[in-house]
Design an enzyme around this catalytic site. Structure first.
Site, PDB file in Angstrom:
ATOM      1  N   ASN A 154       0.805  -1.235   0.000  1.00  0.00           N
ATOM      2  CA  ASN A 154       0.000   0.000   0.000  1.00  0.00           C
ATOM      3  C   ASN A 154       0.835   1.282   0.000  1.00  0.00           C
ATOM      4  OD1 ASN A 154       0.793  -0.421   2.621  1.00  0.00           O
ATOM      5  ND2 ASN A 154      -1.114   0.256   3.536  1.00  0.00           N
ATOM      6  N   LYS A 177      12.476  -7.309   0.946  1.00  0.00           N
ATOM      7  CA  LYS A 177      11.528  -8.091   0.153  1.00  0.00           C
ATOM      8  C   LYS A 177      10.268  -7.249   0.020  1.00  0.00           C
ATOM      9  CE  LYS A 177       8.221 -10.744   0.825  1.00  0.00           C
ATOM     10  NZ  LYS A 177       7.417 -10.191  -0.296  1.00  0.00           N
ATOM     11  N   PRO A 178      10.083  -6.639  -1.166  1.00  0.00           N
ATOM     12  CA  PRO A 178       8.876  -5.830  -1.337  1.00  0.00           C
ATOM     13  C   PRO A 178       7.662  -6.741  -1.453  1.00  0.00           C
ATOM     14  CG  PRO A 178      10.103  -5.920  -3.404  1.00  0.00           C
ATOM     15  CD  PRO A 178      10.912  -6.683  -2.381  1.00  0.00           C
ATOM     16  N   GLU A 180       4.596  -8.702  -2.948  1.00  0.00           N
ATOM     17  CA  GLU A 180       4.577  -9.384  -4.246  1.00  0.00           C
ATOM     18  C   GLU A 180       3.922  -8.523  -5.328  1.00  0.00           C
ATOM     19  OE1 GLU A 180       3.849 -10.561  -1.310  1.00  0.00           O
ATOM     20  OE2 GLU A 180       2.098 -11.888  -1.288  1.00  0.00           O
ATOM     21  N   SER A 232       0.332  -7.326   7.895  1.00  0.00           N
ATOM     22  CA  SER A 232      -0.792  -7.771   8.717  1.00  0.00           C
ATOM     23  C   SER A 232      -0.312  -8.350  10.047  1.00  0.00           C
ATOM     24  CB  SER A 232      -1.599  -8.815   7.952  1.00  0.00           C
ATOM     25  OG  SER A 232      -0.777  -9.914   7.662  1.00  0.00           O
ATOM     26  N   GLY A 236       2.922 -10.724  10.947  1.00  0.00           N
ATOM     27  CA  GLY A 236       3.891 -10.126  11.870  1.00  0.00           C
ATOM     28  C   GLY A 236       4.189 -11.033  13.052  1.00  0.00           C
ATOM     29  N   GLU A 461       9.262   4.269  13.758  1.00  0.00           N
ATOM     30  CA  GLU A 461       9.932   4.613  12.502  1.00  0.00           C
ATOM     31  C   GLU A 461       9.858   6.119  12.287  1.00  0.00           C
ATOM     32  OE1 GLU A 461       7.955   2.018   9.620  1.00  0.00           O
ATOM     33  OE2 GLU A 461       9.500   0.517   9.992  1.00  0.00           O
TER      34      GLU A 461
END
Ligand code: ADP
Length: 482
Positions: A154, A177-178, A180, A232, A236, A461
């Site tokens: 997103n 790892k972006p 899919e 999600s 996680g 973050e």
């Protein structure tokens, strides 16, 4: 200025790499169904190569001065901004986000690179008054090592820079790892990073059609020292368990169930603007999107009508069109989830003031929706909608509102609107959330700490705190000084 190409290979150890399996998978535009690219479907072996490359690169990268790393990151920031329009277009095509929002995401994503280019130079330690006169006590901060980032679709750019910019600034190296569905923006970011001068192995992108195998390496390989995930809550929790075996430092930015409380004394126009921005951004598909509107009795009907009026005028369509305010949802599973939640609510007595499915313009469209007469017995009270549906719950007192807002295992973002100063402070302190917007619906910025409490996650973050996730504190005791 050269343009950013669509890349289909993974980016490992400074090279565009075909995966060991030779396999690819399709990236599809959710607005049109068009195939945009066939991207490397990497395996666990490819992920291992990337981790090893990042490990080799860690020594030299961490030994550069903060200023040297900062200069490269600043250049990366400049290149991202120079390519803003191209990156935004790529992002809209792979995730459906309206183009104006994609332009905004490039700015937001780039801002983390700029911010942490600056913060790189401010990773200070402490000299601590010692307990005995013959010694000096110090605390220094050192980069933790290879960091990995597993990111969602997103925010195809910002969720990568929010993790990797502080990592690289601190002297860590990164393997991403972006999601899919959205690897193209991530690969473009790698290309711009290389142009900016990131040495080989410092920033790697491993694409895959399924998260599991690559994810297992990124969370379990002994050379990985830090795992950062956004996605999600069930995934996680799984990744946190995987990382536990080797006791890796972990940051988790997981699901939310954001309340948006409107008190009787709110400025209703401001509340409506905040509601639209916060609920319908990215067509309701952000982890800080409002999930539950809690509206006080005296203002409920007025708020519902005003919100539905605004929402019914929103333009729905392909995100590439400038006028689009609401794009498609990401996939059929998202449409199914939204449909189920709305059906569940309406079958128990909720009313649809506006909205509903829009299959006439494409199979993945759902019109922005407002539901009234919603109760805490309905699934929308507990489950993340991740779509353009605003359920309006009614409450009577401030205590009711706080109880309802906190009645969830999640605690990412919350919002409330009131003009009463005493109430502002009381409610802000009572909400069990990591972030609270007060008379404000859009709160994300690189200068502030983003993150959740309870089952919404661990770590922060952005802001001055963001870099702490990528350093270890080492205590040095220098004795024998008599
Ligand atoms: P979303 O609902 O946003 O797609 P997910 O948690 O399913 O959330 O996905 C977020 C990221 O986690 C994506 O990059 C996805 O590929 C990855 N992922 C999903 N399942 C796993 C897994 N078992 N191991 C590692 N990564 C995973």
């Amino acid at each position: 200025m050269s343009s950013v190409q669509i890349r289909e290979q993974a980016y490992i150890d400074g090279a565009w790499t075909t995966p060991s399996t030779q396999k690819t998978y399709q990236i599809v535009n959710p607005a049109t169904g068009e195939v945009l690219a066939n991207v490397a479907d990497c395996s666990a072996d490819d992920a291992t190569l990337a981790v090893e490359a990042a490990h080799r690169a860690f020594g030299p990268w961490s030994k550069k001065t903060a200023k040297e790393r900062s200069v490269i990151l600043k250049k990366w920031f400049d290149l991202i901004m120079e390519h803003q329009a191209e990156l935004a277009r790529m992002m809209t095509m792979e995730c459906g986000k309206p183009i104006n929002e994609s332009m905004g995401e490039v700015v937001y994503g780039a801002s983390f690179v700029e911010w942490f280019a600056e913060e790189a130079k401010r990773v200070y330690g402490d000299i601590i008054p010692p307990p005995k006169g013959d010694r000096k006590v110090m605390a220094i901060k050192q980069p933790i090592g290879v960091s990995t980032a597993i990111t969602p679709w997103n925010f195809p750019l910002a969720m990568i820079t929010r993790k990797c910019a502080p990592a690289l600034a601190a002297g860590c190296t990164a393997v991403v790892k972006p999601a899919e569905a959205t690897p193209l923006t991530a690969l473009a970011l790698a290309e711009l990073g290389a142009k900016a001068g990131l040495p080989k192995g410092v920033f790697n992108v491993v694409t895959a059609s399924h998260g599991k195998d690559v994810g297992a390496v990124l969370t379990q390989h002994p050379l990985v020292k830090k795992v950062s995930f956004t996605g999600s809550t069930p995934v996680g929790k799984q990744l946190l368990k995987q990382a536990a075996d080797t006791v890796k430092k972990s940051s988790m930015e997981l699901g939310g169930n954001a309340p948006f409380i409107v008190f009787d004394d709110a400025d209703i126009d401001a509340a409506i603007s905040g509601a639209i921005a916060s609920k319908y951004r990215n067509t309701g598909q952000t982890c800080v999107c409002v999930n539950r509107f809690l509206v006080q009795d005296g203002i409920y009907d007025q708020f519902a009508k005003a919100l539905a009026d605004r929402v019914s005028k929103m333009t729905i369509g392909n995100g590439l069109e400038e006028s689009t305010e609401q794009g498609p949802l990401i996939n059929q599973a998202a449409i199914n989830k939204v449909t189920e939640l709305v059906d569940d609510a309406t079958s128990s007595g909720a009313n649809v003031l506006t909205g509903g499915p829009r299959s006439d313009i494409g199979s993945l469209f759902y019109a922005p929706t407002v539901l009234t007469n919603v109760t805490d017995k309905m699934r929308v009270f507990n489950e993340e909608i991740f779509g353009p549906v605003a359920p309006l719950f009614r409450f009577k007192t401030e205590e009711d509102a706080i109880r309802m807002a906190n009645d969830t295992p999640f605690g990412l973002a919350a919002y409330f609107y009131t003009q009463d100063m005493g109430r502002i402070w009381r409610v802000a302190e009572s909400l069990e959330y990591g972030m609270v917007g007060i008379n404000e619906g859009i709160i994300s910025t690189e200068v502030a700490p983003f993150g959740g409490v309870k089952e919404s996650g661990l770590g922060r973050e952005g802001s001055k705190y963001g870099i702490d996730e990528y350093v270890e504190i080492k205590y040095l005791c220098l004795g024998g000084l008599d």
